[in-house]
Design an enzyme around this catalytic site. Structure first.
Site, PDB file in Angstrom:
ATOM      1  N   SER A 110       0.855  -1.189   0.000  1.00  8.59           N
ATOM      2  CA  SER A 110       0.000   0.000   0.000  1.00  8.59           C
ATOM      3  C   SER A 110       0.896   1.246   0.000  1.00  8.59           C
ATOM      4  CB  SER A 110      -0.953  -0.039   1.198  1.00  8.59           C
ATOM      5  OG  SER A 110      -1.963   0.924   1.078  1.00  8.59           O
ATOM      6  N   GLU A 162      -8.841  -5.432  -4.491  1.00  2.28           N
ATOM      7  CA  GLU A 162      -8.334  -4.409  -3.571  1.00  2.28           C
ATOM      8  C   GLU A 162      -9.461  -3.542  -2.992  1.00  2.28           C
ATOM      9  OE1 GLU A 162      -5.036  -3.945  -2.905  1.00  2.28           O
ATOM     10  OE2 GLU A 162      -3.881  -4.485  -4.681  1.00  2.28           O
ATOM     11  N   HIS A 193      -7.651  -5.513  -0.335  1.00  2.00           N
ATOM     12  CA  HIS A 193      -6.415  -4.819   0.010  1.00  2.00           C
ATOM     13  C   HIS A 193      -5.900  -5.305   1.364  1.00  2.00           C
ATOM     14  CE1 HIS A 193      -3.688  -1.419  -0.509  1.00  2.00           C
ATOM     15  NE2 HIS A 193      -3.941  -1.009   0.716  1.00  2.00           N
TER      16      HIS A 193
END
Length: 514
Positions: free
Chosen positions: A206, A329, A430
């Site tokens: 991320s 995600e 995610h």
């Protein structure tokens, strides 16, 4: 300790440049936590480049996590997802946050590969102290040294005050300069912890992937690492001076002070300015590519140019890259939306949500996703589409531009394993791959468990380590004529150019100025 498999049996001691540190041994791995690699960033050091840590006498205990930068608030989330990935870091925040943690199987001359972890959180929140990042198993099972880094975030790491005097010339990049200082510490100390300073891999997820991209662009980081892994955070652009100056002006206006007065303000008052200052900014002209407000700044020196816009940075030509993300995600970012969470989103609303992102291309894109997954509900189709717009489009750009230079290879992956938690609503969202990389499935709990998960964790963690060891992955490198992607799932397979029909269209949408 999460990931430990036996009790602490000894107090290993290592001599660092600043003094001796004592850790502990668990699961056959020596663990050192909270080692300073820089001095406190408070007071007169606020917004300035990092300085060496103050030396100490005697033996400093390094057995507990330490160093958590002041945090900016994350986006609102469903209450039931507050601990979706296990316990969260609740250490007090502070500006004495330049610390790192080390896991090593041996304090010898082992010359093991060194993996340096950069945590997520959009350059604004998070820390290296999460139990998900515990590296006892990763280090022991793969005979590697793992380092996890804390550093300055949000307004403390990326307030660009360069217009307010030479002393602030690098203030907008203080947070990534911290990372360079951490890598310099690794170069100096890796051998003392059984690692090889000539074989260092940076990896991050991320916002941590964005940090990897920043380091790939920084002349000051050249030679400090040799491979790079970007997980769900490919960055092709960072903020430019015009926008970061606007943000700094908004901060000063909100606080009603001059730049020279900021060093004396209480920490909490500065934190309080983060949200209103960002709210005062206009929407970025390239919203799918310009992802961060308080983040790295293209300043012509620390960061001379954008990471992969329009081409891969020459400064990292010799660095092999592994890049990718998760299949769904956006599922966790859309979770607060009841219509998505409960899968009640209508066809009409699906079209409107695509239009809000893709403009004139919306009809073509919506038709593609309906055709691609004809039995899927509109909410699931939206998750797929917005995963491409918000994540995959940037990973694809990075891979294409790195491959086009033809200097060092790039490999692409897609993590497709779906969590069964919450009735499967999270899908392959995610952050779901992080405990597979670190082999910490026990930390995230039984609700995510299903048969085959540990076997996949074995494969993923071994793939990451093999790349760190050799600079290669065991599937074809990404090329413009093939675009091979490894899909990690219960059954792992290589696909060529998945979603190739809309990949160029999403790239076009992302590069259109609004």
């Amino acid at each position: 300790m999460p990931g430990d498999v036996d009790v602490r049996v000894e107090m290993p001691v290592v001599e660092t440049a600043s003094g001796r540190v004592a850790g502990y041994t668990a699961g056959g791995v020596h663990v050192f936590k909270g080692i300073p690699y820089g001095a406190s960033t408070a007071g007169a050091n606020r917004f300035l480049p990092p300085r060496k840590p103050e030396p100490w006498t005697g033996v400093r205990e390094a057995t507990a996590y330490a160093g958590r930068s002041p945090q900016a608030p994350a986006a609102a989330q469903r209450p039931e997802l507050a601990t979706v990935w296990g316990p969260v870091d609740t250490l007090p925040v502070g500006e004495d946050c330049l610390t790192l943690h080390v896991w090593t199987p041996g304090l010898d001359n082992g010359k093991r590969p060194v993996l340096v972890w950069l945590h997520g959180g959009a350059f604004s929140y998070g820390s290296a102290n999460s139990p998900r990042y515990d590296s006892v198993k990763l280090a022991r099972r793969n005979d590697v040294v793992v380092v996890a880094v804390n550093h300055r975030l949000n307004i403390f790491g990326h307030l660009d005050l360069s217009a307010h005097g030479e002393r602030f010339a690098r203030s907008g990049n203080a947070g990534v300069l911290d990372l360079v200082a951490a890598l310099e510490w690794v170069r100096e100390h890796a051998a003392r912890f059984g690692g090889d300073p000539g074989n260092v891999t940076i990896f991050g997820q991320s916002g941590g992937g964005g940090k990897v991209c920043a380091l790939l662009t920084m002349p000051g980081a050249k030679g400090l690492f040799h491979k790079a892994i970007v997980q769900s955070g490919a960055s092709v652009r960072f903020a430019e001076r015009e926008r970061t100056a606007q943000l700094a002006d908004a901060v000063l206006k909100h606080l009603d002070v001059g730049a020279d007065q900021l060093a004396g303000l209480p920490l909490a008052r500065l934190q309080e300015a983060v949200v209103p200052a960002q709210a005062a900014l206009p929407r970025p002209s390239l919203p799918l590519l310009d992802r961060y407000n308080f983040g790295p700044v293209i300043d012509g020196s620390v960061l001379p140019a954008h990471p992969f816009d329009p081409a891969a940075p020459a400064v990292s030509d010799d660095i092999p890259i592994l890049v990718g993300g998760t299949k769904d995600e956006s599922a966790i970012f859309l979770a607060p939306d009841d219509a998505v969470w409960n899968r009640t989103l209508s066809e009409d609303e699906f079209g409107k949500r695509i239009a809000a992102v893709a403009g004139d291309a919306a009809l073509e894109l919506a038709a593609y996703y309906r055709r691609r997954d004809p039995s899927a509900r509109p909410a699931d189709q939206l998750i797929t589409a917005l995963t491409m717009s918000n994540f995959s489009v940037r990973s694809n750009m990075l891979a294409e531009r790195k491959a086009a230079r033809g200097k060092a290879p790039v490999w692409v992956y897609d993590f497709a394993w779906e969590s069964p938690a919450f009735g499967g609503r999270l899908k392959s969202c995610h952050s779901v791959e992080v405990p597979f990389v670190f082999d910490t499935l026990d930390v995230i709990g039984e609700r995510h468990h299903k048969p085959g998960a540990q076997a996949l964790a074995d494969r993923v963690s071994q793939t990451w380590v093999a790349f760190a060891r050799t600079g290669k992955a065991d599937w074809p490198a990404y090329r413009a004529d093939k675009r091979s992607v490894m899909v990690f799932d219960d059954a792992c397979r290589v696909f060529d150019d998945p979603d190739g029909e809309v990949r160029p269209l999403w790239s076009k949408v992302a590069n259109e100025r609004r």
